[in-house]
Design an enzyme around this catalytic site. Structure first.
Site, mmCIF file in Angstrom:
data_model
loop_
_atom_site.group_PDB
_atom_site.id
_atom_site.type_symbol
_atom_site.label_atom_id
_atom_site.label_comp_id
_atom_site.label_asym_id
_atom_site.label_seq_id
_atom_site.Cartn_x
_atom_site.Cartn_y
_atom_site.Cartn_z
ATOM 1 N N GLY A 192 0.783 -1.236 0.000
ATOM 2 C CA GLY A 192 0.000 0.000 0.000
ATOM 3 C C GLY A 192 0.811 1.280 0.000
ATOM 4 O O GLY A 192 0.377 2.298 -0.528
ATOM 5 N N ASP A 247 0.991 3.403 4.488
ATOM 6 C CA ASP A 247 -0.122 3.987 3.732
ATOM 7 C C ASP A 247 -1.189 4.535 4.676
ATOM 8 O O ASP A 247 -1.635 5.660 4.539
ATOM 9 C CB ASP A 247 -0.736 2.955 2.773
ATOM 10 C CG ASP A 247 -1.094 1.621 3.444
ATOM 11 O OD1 ASP A 247 -0.803 1.428 4.649
ATOM 12 O OD2 ASP A 247 -1.675 0.761 2.748
ATOM 13 N N ASP A 272 -4.943 2.507 10.842
ATOM 14 C CA ASP A 272 -6.357 2.309 11.172
ATOM 15 C C ASP A 272 -6.431 2.061 12.675
ATOM 16 O O ASP A 272 -6.471 2.991 13.469
ATOM 17 C CB ASP A 272 -6.875 1.139 10.336
ATOM 18 C CG ASP A 272 -8.368 0.910 10.484
ATOM 19 O OD1 ASP A 272 -8.982 1.519 11.360
ATOM 20 O OD2 ASP A 272 -8.927 0.097 9.728
ATOM 21 N N PHE A 306 -13.758 2.967 4.684
ATOM 22 C CA PHE A 306 -12.802 2.149 3.948
ATOM 23 C C PHE A 306 -12.415 2.844 2.644
ATOM 24 O O PHE A 306 -13.248 3.076 1.787
ATOM 25 C CB PHE A 306 -13.363 0.754 3.665
ATOM 26 C CG PHE A 306 -12.305 -0.180 3.148
ATOM 27 C CD1 PHE A 306 -11.400 -0.768 4.016
ATOM 28 C CD2 PHE A 306 -12.187 -0.418 1.787
ATOM 29 C CE1 PHE A 306 -10.390 -1.592 3.540
ATOM 30 C CE2 PHE A 306 -11.178 -1.247 1.312
ATOM 31 C CZ PHE A 306 -10.285 -1.837 2.188
ATOM 32 N N VAL A 307 -11.133 3.191 2.540
ATOM 33 C CA VAL A 307 -10.678 3.953 1.378
ATOM 34 C C VAL A 307 -9.742 3.129 0.493
ATOM 35 O O VAL A 307 -9.091 2.191 0.961
ATOM 36 C CB VAL A 307 -9.961 5.259 1.804
ATOM 37 C CG1 VAL A 307 -10.927 6.230 2.456
ATOM 38 C CG2 VAL A 307 -8.777 4.968 2.731
ATOM 39 N N ASP A 320 -5.621 -0.810 -1.600
ATOM 40 C CA ASP A 320 -6.417 -1.746 -2.399
ATOM 41 C C ASP A 320 -7.674 -2.215 -1.685
ATOM 42 O O ASP A 320 -7.843 -2.051 -0.475
ATOM 43 C CB ASP A 320 -5.587 -3.002 -2.703
ATOM 44 C CG ASP A 320 -5.462 -3.925 -1.477
ATOM 45 O OD1 ASP A 320 -5.120 -3.409 -0.390
ATOM 46 O OD2 ASP A 320 -5.737 -5.123 -1.598
ATOM 47 N N ARG A 323 -5.498 0.034 -6.599
ATOM 48 C CA ARG A 323 -4.247 0.686 -6.175
ATOM 49 C C ARG A 323 -3.825 1.778 -7.150
ATOM 50 O O ARG A 323 -3.139 2.721 -6.783
ATOM 51 C CB ARG A 323 -3.102 -0.337 -6.080
ATOM 52 C CG ARG A 323 -3.279 -1.388 -4.992
ATOM 53 C CD ARG A 323 -1.965 -2.153 -4.825
ATOM 54 N NE ARG A 323 -2.130 -3.406 -4.108
ATOM 55 C CZ ARG A 323 -2.138 -3.527 -2.775
ATOM 56 N NH1 ARG A 323 -2.030 -2.464 -2.017
ATOM 57 N NH2 ARG A 323 -2.273 -4.714 -2.216
HETATM 58 P P1 5GP Z 1 -4.251 -1.360 11.387
HETATM 59 O O1 5GP Z 1 -3.357 -2.440 11.882
HETATM 60 O O2 5GP Z 1 -3.707 0.031 11.663
HETATM 61 O O3 5GP Z 1 -5.668 -1.511 11.840
HETATM 62 O O4 5GP Z 1 -4.386 -1.546 9.831
HETATM 63 C C1 5GP Z 1 -3.343 -1.265 8.995
HETATM 64 C C2 5GP Z 1 -3.504 -1.922 7.640
HETATM 65 O O5 5GP Z 1 -4.869 -2.278 7.333
HETATM 66 C C3 5GP Z 1 -3.106 -0.909 6.596
HETATM 67 O O6 5GP Z 1 -1.694 -0.931 6.357
HETATM 68 C C4 5GP Z 1 -3.928 -1.356 5.406
HETATM 69 O O7 5GP Z 1 -3.275 -2.370 4.726
HETATM 70 C C5 5GP Z 1 -5.205 -1.918 6.023
HETATM 71 N N1 5GP Z 1 -6.262 -0.885 6.051
HETATM 72 C C6 5GP Z 1 -6.774 -0.266 7.152
HETATM 73 N N2 5GP Z 1 -7.731 0.611 6.810
HETATM 74 C C7 5GP Z 1 -7.819 0.556 5.453
HETATM 75 C C8 5GP Z 1 -8.645 1.260 4.499
HETATM 76 O O8 5GP Z 1 -9.478 2.125 4.782
HETATM 77 N N3 5GP Z 1 -8.443 0.926 3.193
HETATM 78 C C9 5GP Z 1 -7.531 -0.005 2.794
HETATM 79 N N4 5GP Z 1 -7.421 -0.234 1.486
HETATM 80 N N5 5GP Z 1 -6.753 -0.680 3.670
HETATM 81 C C10 5GP Z 1 -6.893 -0.390 4.982
#
Ligand code: 5GP
Length: 202
Positions: free
Chosen positions: A64, A120, A123, A172-173, A179, A185
């Site tokens: 990402g 990227d 979350d 969700f973006v 992706d 992407r």
């Molecule tokens: P976290 O561990 O911070 O919850 O999630 C991190 C990973 O989840 C990011 O690096 C990404 O790969 C995926 N992710 C989290 N939110 C999104 C979103 O809104 N869109 C996309 N495409 N991936 C996300």
């Protein structure tokens, strides 16, 4: 985004849908290509100033962060090296489970280096917390994080991001590297995916 900009991108979206269904699946563009480029320039100049006289090892989190990292690297004026890691979180692709697996580790040791992890999106922050913990044990001279997007939910996870592109709503973006099921992407903007796209695939 202003109403005029929104209208311009709506028209661009309509024109582009002729040969591709990618744009059709987007509910709303939340960050335009111009806004992305402008913010990347700002962050790069901040980083260049903060690391003046040093070299930076940029560690990109695949896949990402690739678009962001390559754009960012080209705007940074101090010497940079690039390396990559790939992680995967168990669970489905629209929800992070917090359990992280290293799929590809760095090629080189980071001991004594000034490391900047390029992400990227943050979350829940679980992925980042895990990665930062892992890399700290390898004794870099310094370790900071630069994320393009942040949903602002990480308070409880204790992840410090030194550089942040945009604070975005908890939706969700996709696009600009991000992706859904490996698609979208290559969209040049950050957009919100229509929920129907992921609900129809379960
Ligand atoms: P976290 O561990 O911070 O919850 O999630 C991190 C990973 O989840 C990011 O690096 C990404 O790969 C995926 N992710 C989290 N939110 C999104 C979103 O809104 N869109 C996309 N495409 N991936 C996300």
């Amino acid at each position: 985004m202003s109403a005029a900009e929104n209208e311009r991108y709506e028209r661009m979206r309509e024109r582009m849908t002729g040969g591709s269904s990618l744009n059709d699946d987007i509910e709303e563009i939340i960050i335009t290509p111009e806004a992305l480029a402008a913010r990347v320039r700002e962050i790069a100049s901040e980083i260049s100033a903060d690391y003046a006289g040093k070299e930076i090892l940029l560690v990109g989190v695949l896949k990402g962060a690739v678009m962001f990292m390559t754009d960012l690297a080209r705007q940074i004026t101090v010497p940079v090296e690039l390396d990559f890691m790939a992680t995967s979180s168990y669970g489905n692709s629209t929800n992070s489970s917090g359990v992280v697996r290293i799929i590809k580790d760095l090629d080189e040791p980071i001991e004594g280096k000034d490391v900047l992890v390029v992400e990227d999106i943050v979350d829940s922050g679980l992925t980042l917390r895990y990665l930062v913990g892992l890399l700290k044990k390898r004794n870099p001279a310094s370790l900071n994080v630069c994320t393009l997007l942040d949903k602002g939910l990480t308070g409880a996870q204790g992840v410090e991001t030194a550089y942040r592109g945009f604070l975005i709503p908890n939706r969700f973006v996709v696009g600009y590297g991000l992706d859904y099921a490996q698609k979208y992407r290559n969209l040049p903007y950050i957009g919100v995916l229509k929920p129907a796209v992921y609900s129809r695939e379960g």
